[in-house]
Design a protein around this motif. Structure first.
Motif, mmCIF file in Angstrom:
data_model
loop_
_atom_site.group_PDB
_atom_site.id
_atom_site.type_symbol
_atom_site.label_atom_id
_atom_site.label_comp_id
_atom_site.label_asym_id
_atom_site.label_seq_id
_atom_site.Cartn_x
_atom_site.Cartn_y
_atom_site.Cartn_z
ATOM 1 N N LYS A 13 0.828 -1.213 0.000
ATOM 2 C CA LYS A 13 0.000 0.000 0.000
ATOM 3 C C LYS A 13 0.856 1.255 0.000
ATOM 4 C CE LYS A 13 -3.980 -1.838 2.413
ATOM 5 N NZ LYS A 13 -4.737 -1.760 3.659
ATOM 6 N N GLU A 68 -6.192 4.262 5.993
ATOM 7 C CA GLU A 68 -7.199 3.823 5.037
ATOM 8 C C GLU A 68 -7.682 2.453 5.433
ATOM 9 O OE1 GLU A 68 -5.440 0.528 3.013
ATOM 10 O OE2 GLU A 68 -7.108 1.530 2.024
ATOM 11 N N ASP A 69 -8.932 2.194 5.136
ATOM 12 C CA ASP A 69 -9.499 0.879 5.407
ATOM 13 C C ASP A 69 -10.253 0.471 4.156
ATOM 14 O OD1 ASP A 69 -9.518 -1.151 7.247
ATOM 15 O OD2 ASP A 69 -11.475 -0.623 8.048
ATOM 16 N N THR A 70 -10.002 -0.750 3.724
ATOM 17 C CA THR A 70 -10.603 -1.227 2.479
ATOM 18 C C THR A 70 -11.340 -2.525 2.727
ATOM 19 O OG1 THR A 70 -8.864 -0.239 1.138
ATOM 20 C CG2 THR A 70 -10.099 -2.028 0.133
ATOM 21 N N SER A 85 -12.573 -8.287 5.594
ATOM 22 C CA SER A 85 -11.811 -8.779 4.447
ATOM 23 C C SER A 85 -10.464 -9.396 4.820
ATOM 24 C CB SER A 85 -11.589 -7.654 3.428
ATOM 25 O OG SER A 85 -12.823 -7.288 2.845
ATOM 26 N N ALA A 86 -9.724 -8.759 5.721
ATOM 27 C CA ALA A 86 -8.385 -9.264 6.052
ATOM 28 C C ALA A 86 -8.452 -10.602 6.780
ATOM 29 C CB ALA A 86 -7.635 -8.247 6.913
ATOM 30 N N PHE A 149 -1.855 -8.398 -4.164
ATOM 31 C CA PHE A 149 -2.035 -9.006 -2.840
ATOM 32 C C PHE A 149 -3.531 -9.205 -2.599
ATOM 33 C CE2 PHE A 149 -3.649 -5.417 -0.257
ATOM 34 C CZ PHE A 149 -3.458 -4.387 -1.155
ATOM 35 N N TYR A 151 -7.185 -10.072 -2.449
ATOM 36 C CA TYR A 151 -8.134 -10.711 -3.365
ATOM 37 C C TYR A 151 -7.835 -10.402 -4.829
ATOM 38 C CZ TYR A 151 -10.794 -11.355 0.970
ATOM 39 O OH TYR A 151 -11.185 -11.714 2.250
ATOM 40 N N ASP A 152 -6.687 -9.793 -5.117
ATOM 41 C CA ASP A 152 -6.357 -9.406 -6.497
ATOM 42 C C ASP A 152 -6.525 -10.540 -7.518
ATOM 43 O OD1 ASP A 152 -5.895 -6.762 -5.946
ATOM 44 O OD2 ASP A 152 -3.709 -6.908 -5.943
ATOM 45 N N LYS A 172 -3.212 -1.268 -12.548
ATOM 46 C CA LYS A 172 -4.171 -1.383 -11.446
ATOM 47 C C LYS A 172 -4.583 0.000 -10.941
ATOM 48 C CE LYS A 172 -4.802 -3.189 -6.780
ATOM 49 N NZ LYS A 172 -4.246 -3.911 -5.627
ATOM 50 N N HIS A 177 -9.753 1.388 -6.445
ATOM 51 C CA HIS A 177 -10.485 2.028 -5.343
ATOM 52 C C HIS A 177 -9.543 2.914 -4.526
ATOM 53 C CE1 HIS A 177 -8.857 -1.929 -4.729
ATOM 54 N NE2 HIS A 177 -8.647 -1.646 -3.467
ATOM 55 N N ARG A 178 -8.377 2.355 -4.173
ATOM 56 C CA ARG A 178 -7.450 3.117 -3.337
ATOM 57 C C ARG A 178 -6.959 4.352 -4.086
ATOM 58 N NH1 ARG A 178 -4.573 -0.806 -2.336
ATOM 59 N NH2 ARG A 178 -5.970 -1.485 -0.698
HETATM 60 P P1 IMP Z 1 -7.201 -3.077 4.748
HETATM 61 O O1 IMP Z 1 -8.088 -3.028 5.935
HETATM 62 O O2 IMP Z 1 -7.219 -1.827 3.953
HETATM 63 O O3 IMP Z 1 -5.825 -3.543 5.097
HETATM 64 O O4 IMP Z 1 -7.764 -4.176 3.765
HETATM 65 C C1 IMP Z 1 -8.347 -5.348 4.275
HETATM 66 C C2 IMP Z 1 -8.155 -6.504 3.339
HETATM 67 O O5 IMP Z 1 -8.815 -6.243 2.114
HETATM 68 C C3 IMP Z 1 -6.713 -6.823 2.973
HETATM 69 O O6 IMP Z 1 -6.097 -7.657 3.906
HETATM 70 C C4 IMP Z 1 -6.893 -7.527 1.651
HETATM 71 O O7 IMP Z 1 -7.225 -8.865 1.851
HETATM 72 C C5 IMP Z 1 -8.091 -6.808 1.062
HETATM 73 N N1 IMP Z 1 -7.651 -5.745 0.145
HETATM 74 C C6 IMP Z 1 -7.514 -4.423 0.404
HETATM 75 N N2 IMP Z 1 -7.105 -3.769 -0.682
HETATM 76 C C7 IMP Z 1 -6.986 -4.702 -1.673
HETATM 77 C C8 IMP Z 1 -6.580 -4.635 -3.038
HETATM 78 O O8 IMP Z 1 -6.236 -3.589 -3.604
HETATM 79 N N3 IMP Z 1 -6.579 -5.800 -3.695
HETATM 80 C C9 IMP Z 1 -6.935 -6.977 -3.142
HETATM 81 N N4 IMP Z 1 -7.307 -7.094 -1.875
HETATM 82 C C10 IMP Z 1 -7.331 -5.955 -1.139
#
Ligand code: IMP
Length: 192
Positions: A13, A68-70, A85-86, A149, A151-152, A172, A177-178
């Motif tokens: 990231k 950031e949280d994804t 997700s993680a 990394f 779910y890519d 990418k 999204h990021r």
């Molecule tokens: P985080 O909370 O932003 O670290 O994201 C949580 C989880 O979402 C990560 O551990 C990944 O499994 C997944 N994730 C976040 N960003 C991506 C991405 O760009 N590609 C694929 N998986 C992602």
């Protein structure tokens, strides 16, 4: 040159975001800022987790910072794995186990629509700001590609036929999204 602490230890990231922001901003990951903590993500909303991370780092450093949280939100799974997700398949945050669980749950399901959603929380001069980026796409039925990394390998963004894991970082970034959330963040910072 502005310095901004980024509340993460994920080198992928940091590299992604530094490649987006160029030379005006130096992105400092936690380790380089001398901080060694694993910040909890106890909330069921991306926004709340992002704020908790940024607030924790701000309270420790008193410096401008962001987090950031994804989450990957899959329509047929009611938005799961989302904030989980993680750790979807367990506490050890195993990318492969998480992918296997998603593919298993979607087995035989036709609706493969999903989106990555990123929320950024910025604390700048003690004010809190939020930014969001969404990338819509589809979940594949099997893994494709070796890069990236998380779910890519199973996510293909709308407008492409390649999975994120088959793309270079530059490719990418055109969908990511990021990238969208970070672009908003830096557009905001450039107005200050
Ligand atoms: P985080 O909370 O932003 O670290 O994201 C949580 C989880 O979402 C990560 O551990 C990944 O499994 C997944 N994730 C976040 N960003 C991506 C991405 O760009 N590609 C694929 N998986 C992602």
């Amino acid at each position: 040159m502005y310095q901004l602490i980024f509340a993460t230890n994920n080198r992928n990231k940091v590299a992604e975001i530094q490649s987006l922001v160029g030379h005006n901003f130096e992105i400092i990951p936690l380790k380089e800022a001398g901080i060694e903590i694993d910040i909890p993500e106890p909330h069921d909303q991306l926004e709340a987790n992002a704020e908790e991370k940024a607030r924790t780092i701000f309270d420790m450093t008193n410096q401008n910072c962001f987090s950031e949280d994804t989450g990957l939100e899959i329509a047929a799974l009611g938005g799961e794995p989302g904030v989980k997700s993680a750790r979807y398949a367990g506490e050890d945050r195993d990318f492969q186990a998480n992918i296997d669980l998603v593919l298993h749950k979607l087995n035989g399901i036709e609706n493969r629509s999903a989106q990555f959603r990123t929320v950024i929380c910025l604390i700048w001069e003690q004010q809190t700001y939020y930014f969001e980026g969404i990338c819509k796409g589809q979940i594949l039925t099997q893994m494709q590609g070796e890069k990236g990394f998380g779910y890519d390998p199973i996510f293909v963004p709308d407008g492409s036929t390649k999975s994120f894991a088959s793309m270079t970082m530059e490719e990418k970034n055109q969908f990511s999204h990021r990238q969208k959330a970070v672009t908003q963040l830096f557009e905001f910072l450039s107005t200050l």
